[in-house]
Scaffold this motif. Sequence first.
Motif, short mmCIF file in Angstrom:
data_model
loop_
_atom_site.label_atom_id
_atom_site.label_comp_id
_atom_site.label_asym_id
_atom_site.label_seq_id
_atom_site.Cartn_x
_atom_site.Cartn_y
_atom_site.Cartn_z
N LEU A 1 -13.82 21.30 5.10
CA LEU A 1 -13.68 20.42 3.96
C LEU A 1 -14.51 19.17 4.15
O LEU A 1 -14.84 18.80 5.29
N PRO A 2 -14.84 18.46 3.09
CA PRO A 2 -15.53 17.18 3.23
C PRO A 2 -14.72 16.23 4.10
O PRO A 2 -13.49 16.18 4.02
N SER A 3 -15.39 15.47 4.94
CA SER A 3 -14.72 14.55 5.85
C SER A 3 -13.89 13.53 5.08
O SER A 3 -14.33 12.97 4.07
N GLY A 4 -12.67 13.29 5.55
CA GLY A 4 -11.81 12.27 4.95
C GLY A 4 -10.99 12.74 3.77
O GLY A 4 -10.19 11.97 3.23
N LEU A 5 -11.12 14.01 3.38
CA LEU A 5 -10.36 14.50 2.24
C LEU A 5 -8.87 14.63 2.59
O LEU A 5 -8.52 15.22 3.61
N VAL A 6 -8.00 14.04 1.78
CA VAL A 6 -6.56 14.12 2.02
C VAL A 6 -5.84 14.79 0.86
O VAL A 6 -4.65 14.61 0.66
N GLY A 7 -6.56 15.59 0.09
CA GLY A 7 -5.92 16.43 -0.91
C GLY A 7 -5.64 15.75 -2.23
O GLY A 7 -6.30 14.79 -2.62
N ARG A 8 -4.60 16.25 -2.88
CA ARG A 8 -4.22 15.76 -4.20
C ARG A 8 -2.81 15.19 -4.15
O ARG A 8 -2.05 15.48 -3.23
N PRO A 9 -2.41 14.40 -5.16
CA PRO A 9 -1.05 13.85 -5.18
C PRO A 9 0.00 14.96 -5.04
O PRO A 9 -0.14 16.04 -5.61
N ALA A 10 1.05 14.63 -4.29
CA ALA A 10 2.05 15.63 -3.94
C ALA A 10 3.41 15.21 -4.48
O ALA A 10 4.17 14.54 -3.80
N GLY A 11 3.69 15.56 -5.74
CA GLY A 11 5.00 15.25 -6.30
C GLY A 11 5.17 13.79 -6.71
O GLY A 11 6.26 13.38 -7.09
N LEU A 12 4.11 13.00 -6.61
CA LEU A 12 4.18 11.60 -6.97
C LEU A 12 3.12 11.32 -8.05
O LEU A 12 2.11 12.01 -8.14
N GLU A 13 3.37 10.30 -8.83
CA GLU A 13 2.36 9.83 -9.77
C GLU A 13 1.54 8.75 -9.09
O GLU A 13 2.08 7.75 -8.61
N VAL A 14 0.23 8.96 -9.01
CA VAL A 14 -0.65 8.01 -8.35
C VAL A 14 -1.57 7.39 -9.40
O VAL A 14 -2.21 8.12 -10.18
N ALA A 15 -1.64 6.06 -9.44
CA ALA A 15 -2.46 5.38 -10.44
C ALA A 15 -3.06 4.12 -9.85
O ALA A 15 -2.54 3.56 -8.87
N ILE A 16 -4.17 3.69 -10.39
CA ILE A 16 -4.79 2.41 -10.02
C ILE A 16 -4.42 1.39 -11.09
O ILE A 16 -4.76 1.57 -12.27
N LEU A 17 -3.73 0.35 -10.70
CA LEU A 17 -3.25 -0.66 -11.66
C LEU A 17 -4.05 -1.96 -11.51
O LEU A 17 -4.47 -2.31 -10.40
N ASP A 18 -4.20 -2.65 -12.61
CA ASP A 18 -4.86 -3.97 -12.54
C ASP A 18 -3.98 -4.93 -11.77
O ASP A 18 -2.75 -4.87 -11.80
N SER A 19 -4.64 -5.87 -11.06
CA SER A 19 -3.89 -6.86 -10.30
C SER A 19 -3.29 -7.90 -11.24
O SER A 19 -2.33 -8.57 -10.86
#
Length: 324
Positions: A306-324
């Motif tokens: 696999l590409p180096s540093g790959l940690v997969g996909r979200p696992a049962g959680l909602e992952v989002a980038i929020l504004d500060s």
Amino acid sequence: FEDLWRQALEIEMALRSAGVAPGGCVAVLLPNGPEMIAALLGVSRLWACAPLNPALTASELEQTLRRLRPAALIASQNEAWSIDTCLKLGSSLGIPVLDAIPSMANARQTAEIASGTSVISSGTADCGANVALLLFTSATSGHAKLVPHTQATLSAWVGTIRDAFQLTPRDKALVLSPLFHTQGIVSAFAQLLAGGMVLIPRCFDGPTFSSCLIDFGATWYNCVPTTHSAVLAHLSDHPISQQIGLRFIRSSGASLPPDVMRDLTDALGAPVLDGYGMAETGAISFVTPEIFRSMARLDPEIGLSLPSGLVGRPAGLEVAILDS
């Protein structure tokens, strides 16, 4: 499984007999092994179970117990602690100490829990808002934080791992992560929920590791990068030449160096699946066998990777980038 469940109920009854009312916190100071699994099951049904690192010094244990203020401490005689030491410390802090059953009937040194009908249910009546686990963070950012996890959260984690890695009653998990950390607990419980076998050595030992793969037929194992490095050091002197049934290798707790990942795959013939998580949230993302099959690329020197540093996909959680 019947013996495991019986021991879990015995621990529960021992707490009741000692006058420990359900709903409080119970600390557990036990080494890795079947008695630790039984304690986690027996305690977390009715109390908040706080598994502690058995390598704590006397002063660290006293500080931890003062912070937790548990209703009871479950301990056992082991290499680091005598039960008398725990009894004296408990007496000075006003905490009753229960001497855990040393080992399960007919348990092997590698702590085999025989396969059968699962003792863990993903939808029991006990699941809900009650706190099942109290875990300390690794303190990488400073002072260790105490994180509560409800029975519903623990049940969701365990079910997610079982489903994502397609665990079945035919699988046999070799749990090398400590059972006072999220990954050790969830890995063991996920395999039990699937109805398979769990192998839990007291600590990492090269010959025991090889025996778990060759003699017991472990199909997957999970540990932190430092233990993966110890595995490679052992295999460099004692390579496994015969066919083994390892489906995959999981890594957690820190980033796994690419060369270690490559060498593990080469030595054991199984893909290494990395992931990322926190004590506060459990697994945030991880690589599953399905992701590996879909994203792996053939490298002429190391084969599928696999590409180096790959940690997969979200696992049962909602992952989002929020504004500060």
